[in-house]
Design a protein around this motif. Structure first.
Motif, PDB file in Angstrom:
ATOM      1  N   PHE A 101       0.404  11.151   5.490  1.00 42.96           N
ATOM      2  CA  PHE A 101       0.159  10.076   6.455  1.00 42.96           C
ATOM      3  C   PHE A 101       0.623  10.532   7.829  1.00 42.96           C
ATOM      4  O   PHE A 101       1.534  11.379   7.930  1.00 42.96           O
ATOM      5  CB  PHE A 101       0.950   8.826   6.047  1.00 42.96           C
ATOM      6  CG  PHE A 101       0.537   8.275   4.708  1.00 42.96           C
ATOM      7  CD1 PHE A 101      -0.370   7.227   4.622  1.00 42.96           C
ATOM      8  CD2 PHE A 101       1.029   8.813   3.531  1.00 42.96           C
ATOM      9  CE1 PHE A 101      -0.769   6.729   3.388  1.00 42.96           C
ATOM     10  CE2 PHE A 101       0.639   8.327   2.294  1.00 42.96           C
ATOM     11  CZ  PHE A 101      -0.264   7.278   2.219  1.00 42.96           C
ATOM     12  N   SER A 143      -7.836  -1.500   0.343  1.00 41.67           N
ATOM     13  CA  SER A 143      -6.649  -0.690  -0.004  1.00 41.67           C
ATOM     14  C   SER A 143      -6.334  -0.948  -1.476  1.00 41.67           C
ATOM     15  O   SER A 143      -6.852  -1.912  -2.067  1.00 41.67           O
ATOM     16  CB  SER A 143      -5.446  -1.070   0.867  1.00 41.67           C
ATOM     17  OG  SER A 143      -4.998  -2.360   0.516  1.00 41.67           O
ATOM     18  N   THR A 144      -5.447  -0.133  -2.041  1.00 37.13           N
ATOM     19  CA  THR A 144      -5.065  -0.331  -3.446  1.00 37.13           C
ATOM     20  C   THR A 144      -4.353  -1.678  -3.609  1.00 37.13           C
ATOM     21  O   THR A 144      -4.562  -2.381  -4.599  1.00 37.13           O
ATOM     22  CB  THR A 144      -4.135   0.808  -3.923  1.00 37.13           C
ATOM     23  OG1 THR A 144      -3.012   0.886  -3.038  1.00 37.13           O
ATOM     24  CG2 THR A 144      -4.848   2.141  -3.965  1.00 37.13           C
ATOM     25  N   ALA A 169      -8.432   6.150  -4.065  1.00 38.58           N
ATOM     26  CA  ALA A 169      -7.711   5.987  -5.327  1.00 38.58           C
ATOM     27  C   ALA A 169      -8.691   6.135  -6.493  1.00 38.58           C
ATOM     28  O   ALA A 169      -8.387   6.790  -7.497  1.00 38.58           O
ATOM     29  CB  ALA A 169      -7.036   4.621  -5.361  1.00 38.58           C
ATOM     30  N   GLN A 189      -9.378   9.610  -7.303  1.00 41.76           N
ATOM     31  CA  GLN A 189      -8.263  10.306  -7.960  1.00 41.76           C
ATOM     32  C   GLN A 189      -8.099   9.906  -9.433  1.00 41.76           C
ATOM     33  O   GLN A 189      -7.302  10.506 -10.154  1.00 41.76           O
ATOM     34  CB  GLN A 189      -6.956  10.030  -7.210  1.00 41.76           C
ATOM     35  CG  GLN A 189      -6.930  10.655  -5.819  1.00 41.76           C
ATOM     36  CD  GLN A 189      -5.693  10.232  -5.051  1.00 41.76           C
ATOM     37  OE1 GLN A 189      -4.593  10.605  -5.408  1.00 41.76           O
ATOM     38  NE2 GLN A 189      -5.872   9.455  -4.007  1.00 41.76           N
ATOM     39  N   HIS A 191      -9.099   1.153  -3.741  1.00 39.31           N
ATOM     40  CA  HIS A 191      -9.522   1.903  -2.557  1.00 39.31           C
ATOM     41  C   HIS A 191     -10.344   3.119  -3.013  1.00 39.31           C
ATOM     42  O   HIS A 191     -10.052   3.697  -4.070  1.00 39.31           O
ATOM     43  CB  HIS A 191      -8.254   2.358  -1.828  1.00 39.31           C
ATOM     44  CG  HIS A 191      -8.500   2.997  -0.504  1.00 39.31           C
ATOM     45  ND1 HIS A 191      -8.785   4.332  -0.365  1.00 39.31           N
ATOM     46  CD2 HIS A 191      -8.494   2.481   0.748  1.00 39.31           C
ATOM     47  CE1 HIS A 191      -8.941   4.611   0.915  1.00 39.31           C
ATOM     48  NE2 HIS A 191      -8.771   3.503   1.616  1.00 39.31           N
ATOM     49  N   THR A 235       0.860  -1.200   0.000  1.00 40.07           N
ATOM     50  CA  THR A 235       0.000   0.000   0.000  1.00 40.07           C
ATOM     51  C   THR A 235       0.892   1.244   0.000  1.00 40.07           C
ATOM     52  O   THR A 235       2.078   1.193   0.347  1.00 40.07           O
ATOM     53  CB  THR A 235      -0.896   0.050   1.250  1.00 40.07           C
ATOM     54  OG1 THR A 235      -0.049   0.011   2.400  1.00 40.07           O
ATOM     55  CG2 THR A 235      -1.885  -1.096   1.287  1.00 40.07           C
ATOM     56  N   THR A 239       0.458   3.369   2.146  1.00 32.28           N
ATOM     57  CA  THR A 239       0.694   3.564   3.585  1.00 32.28           C
ATOM     58  C   THR A 239       1.976   2.852   4.008  1.00 32.28           C
ATOM     59  O   THR A 239       2.731   3.359   4.845  1.00 32.28           O
ATOM     60  CB  THR A 239      -0.512   3.044   4.398  1.00 32.28           C
ATOM     61  OG1 THR A 239      -1.708   3.547   3.813  1.00 32.28           O
ATOM     62  CG2 THR A 239      -0.430   3.487   5.832  1.00 32.28           C
TER      63      THR A 239
HETATM   64  O1  LIG Z   1      -4.761   1.970  -0.486  1.00 34.77           O
HETATM   65  C1  LIG Z   1      -3.631   2.377  -0.233  1.00 34.77           C
HETATM   66  O2  LIG Z   1      -2.604   2.020  -0.825  1.00 34.77           O
HETATM   67  C2  LIG Z   1      -3.475   3.364   0.849  1.00 34.77           C
HETATM   68  O3  LIG Z   1      -2.407   3.479   1.411  1.00 34.77           O
HETATM   69  C3  LIG Z   1      -4.658   4.260   1.179  1.00 34.77           C
HETATM   70  C4  LIG Z   1      -4.738   5.525   0.347  1.00 34.77           C
HETATM   71  C5  LIG Z   1      -5.716   6.578   1.009  1.00 34.77           C
HETATM   72  O4  LIG Z   1      -6.393   6.280   1.978  1.00 34.77           O
HETATM   73  O5  LIG Z   1      -5.780   7.691   0.489  1.00 34.77           O
HETATM   74  C6  LIG Z   1      -3.419   6.157   0.300  1.00 34.77           C
HETATM   75  C7  LIG Z   1      -2.952   6.827  -0.770  1.00 34.77           C
HETATM   76  C8  LIG Z   1      -3.765   7.001  -1.990  1.00 34.77           C
HETATM   77  O6  LIG Z   1      -4.267   8.328  -1.937  1.00 34.77           O
HETATM   78  C9  LIG Z   1      -4.891   6.037  -2.069  1.00 34.77           C
HETATM   79  C10 LIG Z   1      -5.258   5.257  -1.011  1.00 34.77           C
END
Ligand SMILES: O=C(O)C(=O)C[C@]1(C(=O)O)C=C[C@@H](O)C=C1
Length: 309
Positions: free
Chosen positions: A178, A131-132, A109, A112, A106, A11, A13
């Motif tokens: 984060f 999550s992605t 995502a 976006q 997610h 992720t 994160t």
């Molecule tokens: O899904 C992931 O990879 C995350 O870390 C979560 C997350 C978010 O919550 O915004 C983090 C970054 C991106 O903007 C898309 C998803």
């Protein structure tokens, strides 16, 4: 240190957590969602959790904003910024965009890449993932049956996924912020470029209530870098404010603003002072410097020493 984060591995994160100096060599436990990560910290199963809080395109991450505003107290000890770019990964049997009926990722995502998806895969249905990385890894899994996933280039590469398109984000240069969260403890020493986060419940809905909060910052020259209102869940029109300010509680103007806020908003929650990930530029006027506050305080102190009785 035992770290936890919004998982699984791969992720954004996790990329944020890997910026923390000792995280690469420490135990890292992936959590299924933000609440589960924070719960591991609250229960003592982990010492710190990395969770997303804000994206430059999609805004605040509501789950995180709400979870740190309520429940057992937590503390933010640092923040990290991660540049965001997305790829479209697909199952092995998919060769063209027209074949894609379902795409998983997610919610943040998806938001976006919505413009790209509407133009390029208008027929595809969005399947939310935790999550992605979870959406991407599910492509390898015989059980789940979505055709495509929107994920980071890194997880696609590490898992050997077939990538049909790169850089599908609607806004180039997007960034997600984060926070690293612990149980309440020592506050990191000021670095000179710090932030503080505070949760301010609106005690009553009346004219000027928000103004009363904001003026505590304005009159001390404290700059706000983020302010968001979130519903408390207690009924229509009940909100709390989640606020980031430039500065550290060790600085007189920030401490004085918090003192004022405590009077107008006694249930406020201080979530910490911590080093800012990127340089803050707001200059401090001379009359809001620590020296000016100290001089003013000793002047009033002198007057009060002359009180009779
Ligand atoms: O899904 C992931 O990879 C995350 O870390 C979560 C997350 C978010 O919550 O915004 C983090 C970054 C991106 O903007 C898309 C998803």
């Amino acid at each position: 240190m035992i770290y936890t984060y919004l998982g699984p591995a791969g992720t954004f994160t996790e990329a944020a957590l890997l910026q923390v100096p000792d995280a690469r060599t420490s135990e890292r436990i992936p959590a299924a969602n933000v609440n589960a990560a924070l719960e591991k910290v609250r229960s003592g199963a982990a010492d710190a959790a990395m969770v997303p809080i804000e994206n430059s395109v999609e805004g605040g991450v509501s789950t995180t904003l709400d979870a740190i505003a309520t429940g057992d107290a937590l503390q933010i000890v640092t923040e990290a910024l991660v540049p965001i770019t997305f790829v479209l990964a697909v199952r092995e049997n998919i060769d063209s965009l027209e074949q894609i009926r379902t795409v998983s990722t997610h919610g943040h995502a998806w938001a976006q890449c919505r413009g790209w998806a509407e133009s390029n895969i208008p027929q595809a249905e969005f399947v939310p993932a935790s999550s992605t990385a979870a959406g991407a890894i599910a492509l390898l899994d015989g059980e789940s049956n979505h055709d495509a996933a929107i994920c980071s280039p890194l997880v696609a590469q590490e898992r050997g996924l077939k990538v049909l398109r790169e850089e599908i984000e609607d806004y180039k240069g997007a960034v997600t912020r984060f926070i690293l969260v612990t149980r309440p403890g020592p506050i990191p020493a000021p670095t000179g470029i710090d932030k503080s986060t505070v949760i301010l419940p609106l005690a009553e809905d009346r004219p000027g209530a928000l103004m009363e909060i904001l003026e505590q910052f304005v009159v001390r020259g404290v700059n706000l870098s983020r302010i968001e209102s979130r519903p408390t869940g207690e009924g229509m029109g009940r909100y709390f404010f989640s606020v980031d300010v430039d500065g550290h509680v060790a600085q007189a103007r920030v401490a004085d603003a918090l003192t004022g806020l405590h009077r107008v908003c006694p249930d406020l929650r201080f979530l910490g002072s911590y080093p800012a990930a990127a340089g803050l530029t707001s200059a401090v006027d001379a009359h809001n410097s620590d020296e000016a506050f100290n001089r003013a305080q000793s002047w009033v102190g002198g007057l009060r020493e002359r009180l009779l009785g």
